[in-house]
Design an enzyme around this catalytic site. Structure first.
Site, PDB file in Angstrom:
ATOM      1  N   VAL A 192       0.750  -1.789   0.279  1.00 23.88           N
ATOM      2  CA  VAL A 192      -0.337   0.243   0.052  1.00 23.88           C
ATOM      3  C   VAL A 192       1.007   1.246   0.081  1.00 23.88           C
ATOM      4  O   VAL A 192       1.373   1.623   1.112  1.00 23.88           O
ATOM      5  CB  VAL A 192      -0.393   0.013   1.002  1.00 23.88           C
ATOM      6  CG1 VAL A 192      -1.623   1.537   1.371  1.00 23.88           C
ATOM      7  CG2 VAL A 192      -1.623  -1.386   1.482  1.00 23.88           C
ATOM      8  N   HIS A 230      -6.039  30.024 -26.206  1.00 23.83           N
ATOM      9  CA  HIS A 230      -5.917  29.585 -25.176  1.00 23.83           C
ATOM     10  C   HIS A 230      -4.561  29.258 -24.463  1.00 23.83           C
ATOM     11  O   HIS A 230      -3.620  29.530 -23.487  1.00 23.83           O
ATOM     12  CB  HIS A 230      -6.544  27.983 -24.725  1.00 23.83           C
ATOM     13  CG  HIS A 230      -7.954  28.102 -24.421  1.00 23.83           C
ATOM     14  ND1 HIS A 230      -8.520  28.769 -23.435  1.00 23.83           N
ATOM     15  CD2 HIS A 230      -9.214  27.742 -25.042  1.00 23.83           C
ATOM     16  CE1 HIS A 230      -9.891  28.676 -23.107  1.00 23.83           C
ATOM     17  NE2 HIS A 230     -10.237  27.728 -24.258  1.00 23.83           N
ATOM     18  N   THR A 271     -10.145   0.053   1.094  1.00 23.04           N
ATOM     19  CA  THR A 271     -10.408  -0.856   1.743  1.00 23.04           C
ATOM     20  C   THR A 271      -9.224  -1.779   2.187  1.00 23.04           C
ATOM     21  O   THR A 271      -9.061  -2.854   2.431  1.00 23.04           O
ATOM     22  CB  THR A 271     -11.369  -1.479   0.309  1.00 23.04           C
ATOM     23  OG1 THR A 271     -12.989  -0.089   0.129  1.00 23.04           O
ATOM     24  CG2 THR A 271     -11.386  -2.811   0.696  1.00 23.04           C
ATOM     25  N   LEU A 272      -8.278  -1.367   0.413  1.00 21.19           N
ATOM     26  CA  LEU A 272      -6.693  -2.377   0.684  1.00 21.19           C
ATOM     27  C   LEU A 272      -5.795  -2.166   1.866  1.00 21.19           C
ATOM     28  O   LEU A 272      -5.065  -3.105   2.847  1.00 21.19           O
ATOM     29  CB  LEU A 272      -6.232  -1.665  -0.148  1.00 21.19           C
ATOM     30  CG  LEU A 272      -4.612  -1.777  -0.811  1.00 21.19           C
ATOM     31  CD1 LEU A 272      -5.559  -3.744  -0.969  1.00 21.19           C
ATOM     32  CD2 LEU A 272      -4.325  -1.390  -1.802  1.00 21.19           C
ATOM     33  N   GLU A 309      -8.156  27.072 -29.456  1.00 17.02           N
ATOM     34  CA  GLU A 309      -7.065  26.365 -28.547  1.00 17.02           C
ATOM     35  C   GLU A 309      -5.865  27.093 -28.831  1.00 17.02           C
ATOM     36  O   GLU A 309      -5.291  27.313 -27.739  1.00 17.02           O
ATOM     37  CB  GLU A 309      -6.955  25.369 -29.730  1.00 17.02           C
ATOM     38  CG  GLU A 309      -8.047  23.967 -29.185  1.00 17.02           C
ATOM     39  CD  GLU A 309      -9.119  23.760 -27.586  1.00 17.02           C
ATOM     40  OE1 GLU A 309      -7.984  24.260 -26.979  1.00 17.02           O
ATOM     41  OE2 GLU A 309     -10.229  23.895 -27.669  1.00 17.02           O
ATOM     42  N   THR A 348      -8.944   5.443  -3.240  1.00 17.26           N
ATOM     43  CA  THR A 348      -7.540   6.126  -2.068  1.00 17.26           C
ATOM     44  C   THR A 348      -7.040   4.987  -1.197  1.00 17.26           C
ATOM     45  O   THR A 348      -5.812   5.396  -0.878  1.00 17.26           O
ATOM     46  CB  THR A 348      -8.342   7.446  -1.692  1.00 17.26           C
ATOM     47  OG1 THR A 348      -9.051   7.161  -0.567  1.00 17.26           O
ATOM     48  CG2 THR A 348      -7.731   8.904  -2.151  1.00 17.26           C
ATOM     49  N   GLY A 349      -7.907   4.122  -1.156  1.00 18.75           N
ATOM     50  CA  GLY A 349      -7.401   2.702  -1.364  1.00 18.75           C
ATOM     51  C   GLY A 349      -7.472   2.201   0.031  1.00 18.75           C
ATOM     52  O   GLY A 349      -6.693   1.840   1.191  1.00 18.75           O
TER      53      GLY A 349
END
Length: 624
Positions: free
Chosen positions: A133, A401, A178-179, A398, A175-176
């Site tokens: 993780v 921009h 459960t992991l 574009e 975002t993790g």
């Protein structure tokens, strides 16, 4: 016709079920069309009075016509009940099957076993560890205390400390959370009992509360263990909303959960973890100390966390021989601000799919860049046909921009601009936002000018405006209102802050007067007008450069940073766009993997760290 003859043709009358009368003709009467005639009656008394009156009017003897009373069964109601009987039979048959299956598994003979917990217990098949993780090092550091307690509870009990009963993992989706809970159970080496909040809800009253009791009883039997409730907001919403005159099943389930968590003590050795991305809707009683003592926020990773996550997801990929996962992960981390762990996993998978689709033997850096664009902007639609006039308008839009952003000091570095439709847009400019948390008034104003560049270019070159600037104008309006209402950046409004209404939620009452609302609208209109005038002056001054970029874009359809350097020359301001430059003032390029002193002796492989809070910005596309 003789009146006597009329009744001679009638043999008898039968009153059936006190509802209708069946008229049976005499044997000598021709009955080729019908064997009898019937008619409805209101009541028997009324029928008898009408019959006697008819006999008197005809001058016949009373009770000349024979009247019989009978009761017959109506089979129509059986046709109505037939579906219910069939359903009852089916339920009986299935209940016998369930009962037989329950006996075979040794789990009792309950008919439906609806009150049994649906929690799943995992003992030895958890192969996820905290080292797998990445990107949430602060959350890992907090969760490590639970692991340490489950491994060595005596270390805490000797000092009189009590382990927190539960921890609530909150944060955006992907975002993790459960992991991280699975990794905690895998690291502690204890049984992991997992259940979803929606699995407690049922249409039958009392089932949810019974399942809560059964789940916590299961946890106590297998202590020490970790009980993980995913999406707890499904059962833990605030009470007393929309259920006047009685309690709802959801409230009963929540009440039982509160009681069960109060029943835990320090010797139970059961840790309750829960995850949600809607912590704002949870009942306050669920969040108080003694239930969920710890509230751990798992936010989007910062630039170092994203690099670590990319390394994790690149392990199973076959990369090009000239690429190293460390260098590539840092490069992609700088390209993906605001990405969550789920987004990064999707990028790595998309890169492998693109490489396989084009029959490449390995995944290259170009495949990762295409995957990032695919995740952010959607799939390219090269088959969408644009009229020449529309294509020219998109190209100059574009180009406006890009040129405005190129010459403004606080604009983000430009990566690519394209007029190939992608997703819902007809064209886009791709920027790389800086990894920062505080913005000045000048920076926000420059960003507004960049977003208005497309609309101004249309007006300067074609003398008309189109609907292509809808997304730009929406972002400009939101930014202007945020500066005036939330950030206190208006001199006439003063140092006041009000919350902006959330999209899709009705505004019942404004926390300011009508005069203040008018002043806010005037300030927003004035701020946008200033940004428009400044952009108009810049586009007019750089008209030749905008036209040069627009023509090259019509020819090539896609321009990168090298093309912009050729057309416009170097930017007048210094820009930071690499991983090393982003983190040059934050210390080491890698994450800090040092452990607290109390946790070093039992785990040599974990790598928790204290990372920075992650940026909430996303790599930005400006769509036409």
């Amino acid at each position: 016709m003789n009146k006597e003859k009329v009744f001679v043709q009638v043999e008898r009358l039968e009153v059936v079920n006190k509802q209708y009368v069946r008229v049976l003709p005499a044997p000598h009467v021709n009955t080729s069309e019908a064997s009898y005639v019937w008619f409805n009656i209101g009541t028997v008394d009324t029928f008898e009075r009408n019959l006697e009156q008819a006999e008197r009017e005809l001058g016949l003897d009373p009770h000349r016509v024979q009247v019989l009373y009978s009761t017959e069964r109506d089979w129509n109601f059986l046709v109505i009940l037939l579906p219910f009987v069939a359903l009852l039979g089916l339920l009986t048959f299935r209940s016998r099957q369930w009962k037989s299956a329950g006996w075979q598994r040794g789990r009792g003979s309950s008919m439906l076993r609806m009150t049994e917990s649906k929690a799943k217990m995992i003992r030895d098949s958890i192969n996820v560890r905290l080292k797998d993780v990445a990107g949430c090092e602060e959350a890992k550091l907090e969760i490590l205390e639970f692991v340490s307690f489950l491994k060595k509870p005596k270390q805490y009990q000797d000092l009189g400390a009590k382990i927190p009963k539960g921890a609530l993992l909150s944060g955006p989706p992907g975002t993790g959370k459960t992991l991280l809970a699975k990794a905690t159970a895998g690291e502690a080496g204890v049984p992991f009992i997992t259940v979803n909040g929606s699995e407690f809800q049922e249409m039958f009253v009392g089932v949810g509360a019974a399942r809560v009791r059964d789940t916590f009883a299961l946890a106590r039997r297998h202590a020490p263990c970790i009980l993980f409730i995913d999406e707890i907001d499904a059962m833990g919403r605030k009470r007393g909303r929309g259920h006047f005159g009685g309690q709802s099943e959801q409230e009963n389930t929540l009440n039982q959960l509160l009681v069960e968590m109060d029943g835990f003590n320090s010797s139970t050795n059961v840790v309750v973890l829960a995850a949600t991305n809607r912590v704002d809707v949870l009942d306050p009683a669920l969040l108080r100390p003694g239930r969920f003592d710890r509230q751990i926020y798992v936010g989007p990773p910062d630039i170092k966390g994203r690099a670590s996550i990319f390394k994790v997801h690149m392990r199973p990929l076959k990369l090009e021989a000239s690429l190293t996962s460390d260098h590539l992960a840092r490069k992609l981390a700088a390209l993906t601000p605001g990405f969550t762990g789920a987004d990064i996993a999707n990028v790595c998978n998309e890169a492998a799919l693109i490489a396989a689709r084009h029959l490449h033997p390995a995944v290259t850096s170009k495949h990762f860049e295409q995957a990032v664009e695919r995740v952010i902007g959607g799939l390219e639609k090269k088959t969408r046909v644009l009229q020449p006039a529309e294509k020219t308008t998109v190209a100059y839009h574009e180009a406006g921009h890009a040129v405005v952003g190129w010459f403004l000091e606080h604009a983000d570095p430009l990566l690519k601009l394209s007029i190939i439709p992608r997703g819902k847009g007809l064209g886009y400019v791709q920027y790389q936002p800086k990894e920062q948390y505080l913005f000045t008034r000048e920076q926000l104003f420059d960003r507004m000018c960049v977003m208005l560049g497309g609309r101004v270019a249309e007006q300067v070159f074609f003398g008309r405006i189109t609907t292509g600037a809808q997304d730009d104008l929406r972002k400009v309006t939101q930014s202007a209102y945020a500066q005036i209402m939330q950030f206190g950046m208006s001199e006439s409004e003063g140092q006041m802050a009000f919350d902006l209404p959330k999209q899709g939620e009705p505004v019942l009452e404004k926390p300011y007067s009508e005069a203040t609302a008018e002043l806010i609208d005037q300030e927003v209109r004035s701020l946008i007008s200033k940004a428009f005038e400044r952009t108009h002056r810049l586009i007019t001054e750089k008209r030749e450069l905008v036209e040069k970029v627009g023509k090259r874009l019509l020819k090539n359809e896609v321009l990168d940073k090298a093309d912009m350097l050729e057309l416009l020359g170097p930017r007048p301001c210094v820009e930071k766009c690499t991983y090393e430059e982003f983190v040059e003032e934050t210390g080491s390029m890698d994450e800090d993997t040092s452990l607290p002193e109390g946790l070093k002796d039992w785990d040599k492989n974990s790598d928790p760290s204290q990372g920075k809070d992650s940026s909430q910005q996303h790599r930005e596309f400006i769509y036409l």
